[in-house]
Design an enzyme around this catalytic site. Structure first.
Site, PDB file in Angstrom:
ATOM      1  N   THR A 130     -13.834  -6.855  -5.870  1.00  0.00           N
ATOM      2  CA  THR A 130     -13.009  -5.997  -5.101  1.00  0.00           C
ATOM      3  C   THR A 130     -11.640  -6.101  -4.773  1.00  0.00           C
ATOM      4  O   THR A 130     -10.738  -5.160  -4.883  1.00  0.00           O
ATOM      5  CB  THR A 130     -13.786  -5.963  -3.622  1.00  0.00           C
ATOM      6  OG1 THR A 130     -15.176  -5.493  -3.748  1.00  0.00           O
ATOM      7  CG2 THR A 130     -13.124  -4.379  -2.704  1.00  0.00           C
TER       8      THR A 130
ATOM      9  N   GLN B  26      -1.000   2.682  -1.291  1.00  0.00           N
ATOM     10  CA  GLN B  26      -1.486   2.339   0.069  1.00  0.00           C
ATOM     11  C   GLN B  26      -2.930   2.209   0.604  1.00  0.00           C
ATOM     12  O   GLN B  26      -3.028   1.210   1.158  1.00  0.00           O
ATOM     13  CB  GLN B  26      -0.931   3.383   0.789  1.00  0.00           C
ATOM     14  CG  GLN B  26       0.695   3.855   0.958  1.00  0.00           C
ATOM     15  CD  GLN B  26       1.190   4.648  -0.415  1.00  0.00           C
ATOM     16  OE1 GLN B  26       0.246   5.246  -1.174  1.00  0.00           O
ATOM     17  NE2 GLN B  26       2.524   4.943  -0.568  1.00  0.00           N
TER      18      GLN B  26
ATOM     19  N   PRO C  80     -10.712  19.509  -1.157  1.00  0.00           N
ATOM     20  CA  PRO C  80      -9.647  20.255  -0.539  1.00  0.00           C
ATOM     21  C   PRO C  80      -9.199  19.598   0.539  1.00  0.00           C
ATOM     22  O   PRO C  80      -8.122  19.605   0.943  1.00  0.00           O
ATOM     23  CB  PRO C  80      -9.990  21.675  -0.420  1.00  0.00           C
ATOM     24  CG  PRO C  80     -11.105  22.051  -1.283  1.00  0.00           C
ATOM     25  CD  PRO C  80     -12.136  20.681  -1.471  1.00  0.00           C
TER      26      PRO C  80
ATOM     27  N   GLU D 296      -7.837   7.066  -8.095  1.00  0.00           N
ATOM     28  CA  GLU D 296      -8.651   5.645  -7.967  1.00  0.00           C
ATOM     29  C   GLU D 296      -7.882   5.037  -6.685  1.00  0.00           C
ATOM     30  O   GLU D 296      -8.117   3.673  -6.569  1.00  0.00           O
ATOM     31  CB  GLU D 296      -8.568   4.667  -9.074  1.00  0.00           C
ATOM     32  CG  GLU D 296      -9.298   5.452 -10.304  1.00  0.00           C
ATOM     33  CD  GLU D 296     -10.568   5.584 -10.398  1.00  0.00           C
ATOM     34  OE1 GLU D 296     -11.462   4.484 -10.313  1.00  0.00           O
ATOM     35  OE2 GLU D 296     -11.133   6.620 -10.475  1.00  0.00           O
TER      36      GLU D 296
ATOM     37  N   ARG E 249     -11.147   0.439 -11.233  1.00  0.00           N
ATOM     38  CA  ARG E 249      -9.738   0.325 -10.995  1.00  0.00           C
ATOM     39  C   ARG E 249      -9.084  -0.630 -11.774  1.00  0.00           C
ATOM     40  O   ARG E 249      -7.981  -0.529 -12.361  1.00  0.00           O
ATOM     41  CB  ARG E 249      -9.484  -0.362  -9.388  1.00  0.00           C
ATOM     42  CG  ARG E 249      -9.830   0.966  -8.476  1.00  0.00           C
ATOM     43  CD  ARG E 249      -9.596   0.436  -6.880  1.00  0.00           C
ATOM     44  NE  ARG E 249      -9.889   1.722  -5.992  1.00  0.00           N
ATOM     45  CZ  ARG E 249     -10.319   1.556  -4.994  1.00  0.00           C
ATOM     46  NH1 ARG E 249     -10.902   0.602  -4.449  1.00  0.00           N
ATOM     47  NH2 ARG E 249     -10.355   2.631  -4.304  1.00  0.00           N
TER      48      ARG E 249
ATOM     49  N   THR F 262      -4.767   5.383  -3.818  1.00  0.00           N
ATOM     50  CA  THR F 262      -3.449   5.305  -3.999  1.00  0.00           C
ATOM     51  C   THR F 262      -2.926   3.807  -3.695  1.00  0.00           C
ATOM     52  O   THR F 262      -3.710   3.292  -2.984  1.00  0.00           O
ATOM     53  CB  THR F 262      -2.617   6.154  -2.883  1.00  0.00           C
ATOM     54  OG1 THR F 262      -2.982   5.596  -1.483  1.00  0.00           O
ATOM     55  CG2 THR F 262      -2.977   7.692  -3.127  1.00  0.00           C
TER      56      THR F 262
ATOM     57  N   ALA G 213      -9.769  16.361   1.779  1.00  0.00           N
ATOM     58  CA  ALA G 213      -9.494  14.777   2.053  1.00  0.00           C
ATOM     59  C   ALA G 213      -9.721  14.243   0.499  1.00  0.00           C
ATOM     60  O   ALA G 213     -10.472  14.604  -0.214  1.00  0.00           O
ATOM     61  CB  ALA G 213     -10.509  14.628   2.883  1.00  0.00           C
TER      62      ALA G 213
HETATM   63  C1  LIG Z   1      -4.307  13.873 -12.238  1.00  0.00           C
HETATM   64  C2  LIG Z   1      -5.307  13.485 -11.107  1.00  0.00           C
HETATM   65  C3  LIG Z   1      -6.657  13.319 -11.358  1.00  0.00           C
HETATM   66  C4  LIG Z   1      -7.411  12.837 -10.400  1.00  0.00           C
HETATM   67  N1  LIG Z   1      -8.860  12.405 -10.835  1.00  0.00           N
HETATM   68  C5  LIG Z   1      -9.923  12.438  -9.694  1.00  0.00           C
HETATM   69  C6  LIG Z   1     -11.158  12.466 -10.280  1.00  0.00           C
HETATM   70  O1  LIG Z   1     -11.609  12.391 -11.391  1.00  0.00           O
HETATM   71  N2  LIG Z   1     -12.066  12.333  -9.088  1.00  0.00           N
HETATM   72  C7  LIG Z   1     -11.768  12.587  -7.901  1.00  0.00           C
HETATM   73  O2  LIG Z   1     -12.709  12.350  -6.963  1.00  0.00           O
HETATM   74  N3  LIG Z   1     -10.522  12.343  -7.320  1.00  0.00           N
HETATM   75  C8  LIG Z   1      -9.606  12.453  -8.468  1.00  0.00           C
HETATM   76  N4  LIG Z   1      -8.232  12.573  -8.268  1.00  0.00           N
HETATM   77  C9  LIG Z   1      -7.795  12.685  -6.665  1.00  0.00           C
HETATM   78  C10 LIG Z   1      -7.144  11.355  -6.164  1.00  0.00           C
HETATM   79  O3  LIG Z   1      -8.142  10.266  -6.322  1.00  0.00           O
HETATM   80  C11 LIG Z   1      -6.555  11.798  -4.819  1.00  0.00           C
HETATM   81  O4  LIG Z   1      -5.540  12.637  -4.980  1.00  0.00           O
HETATM   82  C12 LIG Z   1      -6.093  10.429  -4.327  1.00  0.00           C
HETATM   83  O5  LIG Z   1      -7.323   9.746  -3.829  1.00  0.00           O
HETATM   84  C13 LIG Z   1      -5.221  10.752  -2.875  1.00  0.00           C
HETATM   85  O6  LIG Z   1      -6.010  11.596  -2.127  1.00  0.00           O
HETATM   86  P1  LIG Z   1      -5.140  13.089  -1.549  1.00  0.00           P
HETATM   87  O7  LIG Z   1      -4.486  13.797  -2.834  1.00  0.00           O
HETATM   88  O8  LIG Z   1      -5.967  13.653  -0.692  1.00  0.00           O
HETATM   89  O9  LIG Z   1      -4.010  12.550  -0.574  1.00  0.00           O
HETATM   90  P2  LIG Z   1      -4.183  11.962   0.748  1.00  0.00           P
HETATM   91  O10 LIG Z   1      -5.213  11.388   1.026  1.00  0.00           O
HETATM   92  O11 LIG Z   1      -3.755  13.195   1.760  1.00  0.00           O
HETATM   93  O12 LIG Z   1      -2.913  11.079   0.937  1.00  0.00           O
HETATM   94  C14 LIG Z   1      -1.462  11.471   0.842  1.00  0.00           C
HETATM   95  C15 LIG Z   1      -0.469  10.255   0.894  1.00  0.00           C
HETATM   96  O13 LIG Z   1      -0.940   9.666   2.102  1.00  0.00           O
HETATM   97  C16 LIG Z   1      -1.021   8.335   2.080  1.00  0.00           C
HETATM   98  N5  LIG Z   1      -2.081   7.960   2.901  1.00  0.00           N
HETATM   99  C17 LIG Z   1      -3.292   8.603   3.327  1.00  0.00           C
HETATM  100  N6  LIG Z   1      -4.038   7.657   4.224  1.00  0.00           N
HETATM  101  C18 LIG Z   1      -3.266   6.601   4.378  1.00  0.00           C
HETATM  102  C19 LIG Z   1      -3.488   5.445   5.449  1.00  0.00           C
HETATM  103  N7  LIG Z   1      -4.555   5.282   5.925  1.00  0.00           N
HETATM  104  N8  LIG Z   1      -2.330   4.535   5.416  1.00  0.00           N
HETATM  105  C20 LIG Z   1      -1.099   4.567   4.619  1.00  0.00           C
HETATM  106  N9  LIG Z   1      -0.954   5.659   3.901  1.00  0.00           N
HETATM  107  C21 LIG Z   1      -2.061   6.591   3.658  1.00  0.00           C
HETATM  108  C22 LIG Z   1      -1.660   8.211   0.555  1.00  0.00           C
HETATM  109  O14 LIG Z   1      -1.482   7.002  -0.051  1.00  0.00           O
HETATM  110  C23 LIG Z   1      -0.727   9.436   0.038  1.00  0.00           C
HETATM  111  O15 LIG Z   1       0.486   8.793  -0.363  1.00  0.00           O
HETATM  112  C24 LIG Z   1      -7.350  13.016  -9.222  1.00  0.00           C
HETATM  113  C25 LIG Z   1      -5.915  13.218  -8.754  1.00  0.00           C
HETATM  114  C26 LIG Z   1      -5.141  13.306  -9.744  1.00  0.00           C
HETATM  115  C27 LIG Z   1      -3.528  13.851  -9.251  1.00  0.00           C
END
Ligand SMILES: Cc1cc2nc3c(=O)[nH]c(=O)nc-3n(C[C@H](O)[C@H](O)[C@H](O)COP(=O)(O)OP(=O)(O)OC[C@H]3O[C@@H](n4cnc5c(N)ncnc54)[C@H](O)[C@@H]3O)c2cc1C
Length: 411
Positions: free
Chosen positions: A338, A392, A137, A388, A265, A390, A139
């Protein structure tokens, strides 16, 4: 040597995959989008039976791989499968049994015995699913450094506590089948990402429960869930990799997560390109119905704007596919991929969003209407730029690798 020709062994399975995509997925694609959380069992059962008949699921154990083919092409085969079945329906592709993200994590980090133990389950009587839970929740992008879910050793067991969110196929793995979820947890909260390790939690383990199912914009036939771990006890040897790593203060946990992503990826990239190809094909078909033919081979200056746009979209699609196949070819060759894995993921995430959005725009009301799948593909596209890592985050990984910066120097 990398070859631009599709390996013969893949060619045969491509024909089968295309038939499945066209006849089993497309006709029900709209239905499973509208009835979110309804499970496409016909497709699942069919895939399970045919994978068993062909001698393996999506993820094969090491000994099975050795038996099957000489030089490995299994990653390239998976890329083709991901592209074609996502052309059929990406949400349903994510419902394919036997070899999801959890299987990839086992393959990337498990010992040969663990691979045998957890992956041979795919060839059982009933279809089984797997999932991988890293996100929590507080991170997502900052993982695995910010993992708070804990694993504490108690004799011959581990006790897991914590919460995971947005786990793809988590319900299928834990509730709808006798599958498993790979949970990333810390064995040493002070050690940051060096303390993070993957653990296999099997369906039915007390203390592990699915607490929420998400309602989503796209990939609606694929379940995405929250998982709660409350004093969840698992056997000691469910920690993936050698138990020796427990004693080491190394970056092994982080490396395990990265090795998993290097494999998955490019699969997400391939999946994105399947949606993009489907969109482009339908767009051209609809344009043709309106009397707009694409005249290939003309000098760019003599093309109409729409012709230029279509040709540009096709170029983006093909060049990104080549990058994706290169990433998978490197994986098959057991070479580092990678950068290529992140590059193809970034490019494919952009390409699928651009193509699906432009298709909806170009077709106007027809694009927006539910009469065709263009609006659905537009909704299905965006996730490829999110999970997998974002766009960014993958750009940061590429930049760090090229420039030789650490995470702290470039974040
Ligand atoms: C449908 C769906 C399925 C998923 N399946 C899985 C799964 O099977 N297993 C799993 O573990 N996770 C899963 N996820 C989670 C997904 O991997 C995360 O949502 C993703 O890694 C982004 O993390 P966050 O949502 O916490 O966003 P945040 O980390 O809070 O990021 C929010 C925004 O800020 C940007 N950002 C963050 N840090 C930086 C930086 N340093 N520089 C520039 N921009 C930045 C991000 O790119 C994003 O646009 C899933 C998500 C979805 C929506």
């Amino acid at each position: 040597m990398i070859s631009f020709k599709m390996p013969e062994k893949i060619e045969q399975s491509v024909v089968i995959m295309e038939t499945i995509a066209e006849n089993m997925m497309r006709p029900v694609s709209r239905h499973f989008d509208e009835y979110e959380h309804e499970i496409p069992w016909d497709y699942i059962e069919f895939m399970h039976t045919s994978q068993k008949a062909m001698g393996g699921g999506g993820t094969l154990t090491d000994s099975e791989k050795k038996k099957k083919e000489g030089p490995s092409i299994s990653f390239q085969r998976l890329a083709f499968t991901s592209e074609i079945l996502s052309w059929g329906d990406v949400g349903m592709w994510l419902c394919t049994p036997g070899g999801g993200l959890g299987g990839a994590a086992v393959n990337a980090t498990g010992t040969p015995e663990q691979k045998e133990r957890f992956l041979s389950n795919y060839r059982g009587e009933k279809p089984v699913f797997d999932a991988m839970a890293l996100t929590e929740p507080h991170a997502g992008s900052a993982m695995p450094a910010e993992v708070r879910t804990s694993a504490v050793r108690d004799g011959e067991e581990w006790i897991l506590n914590g919460e995971k969110i947005f786990v793809t196929a988590g319900n299928k793995a834990l509730v709808d089948s006798d599958g498993f979820v790979v949970i990333w947890a810390t064995i040493d909260p002070e050690a940051g990402r060096a303390g993070v390790r993957p653990f296999v939690v099997e369906a039915g383990t007390p203390g592990c429960s699915v607490t929420k199912m998400e309602h989503k914009l796209g990939i609606r036939s694929s379940d995405t869930v929250s998982i709660l771990l409350q004093d969840c006890r698992i056997p000691f040897d469910n920690i993936l990799g050698s138990p020796e790593v427990v004693k080491e203060k190394t970056r092994k946990g982080f490396k395990g997560a990265m090795a998993t992503f290097d494999a998955t990826r490019p699969l997400v990239a391939a999946s994105a390109l399947g949606i993009a190809r489907a969109t482009l094909e339908l767009l051209k078909e609809l344009l043709q119905e309106q009397g707009v033919e694409i005249r290939y081979g003309l000098p760019r200056s003599q093309m109409t704007n729409i012709e230029r746009e279509i040709v540009d979209m096709e170029t983006m699609l093909h060049s990104t596919w080549l990058l994706t196949i290169k990433a998978m070819w490197l994986a098959d060759e057991r070479k580092s991929n990678t950068i290529e894995a992140s590059m193809c993921k970034v490019k494919a995430g952009d390409v699928v969003v651009k193509i699906t959005q432009r298709a909806v725009e170009l077709m106007g009301p027809i694009g927006y209407s539910r009469e065709h799948l263009l609006e659905k593909w537009f909704r299905d596209a965006k996730i490829n730029d999110l999970y997998e890592g974002t766009g960014q985050i993958n750009r940061l990984i590429i930049a760090r690798r090229i420039l030789g910066y650490t995470r702290h120097e470039l974040s």
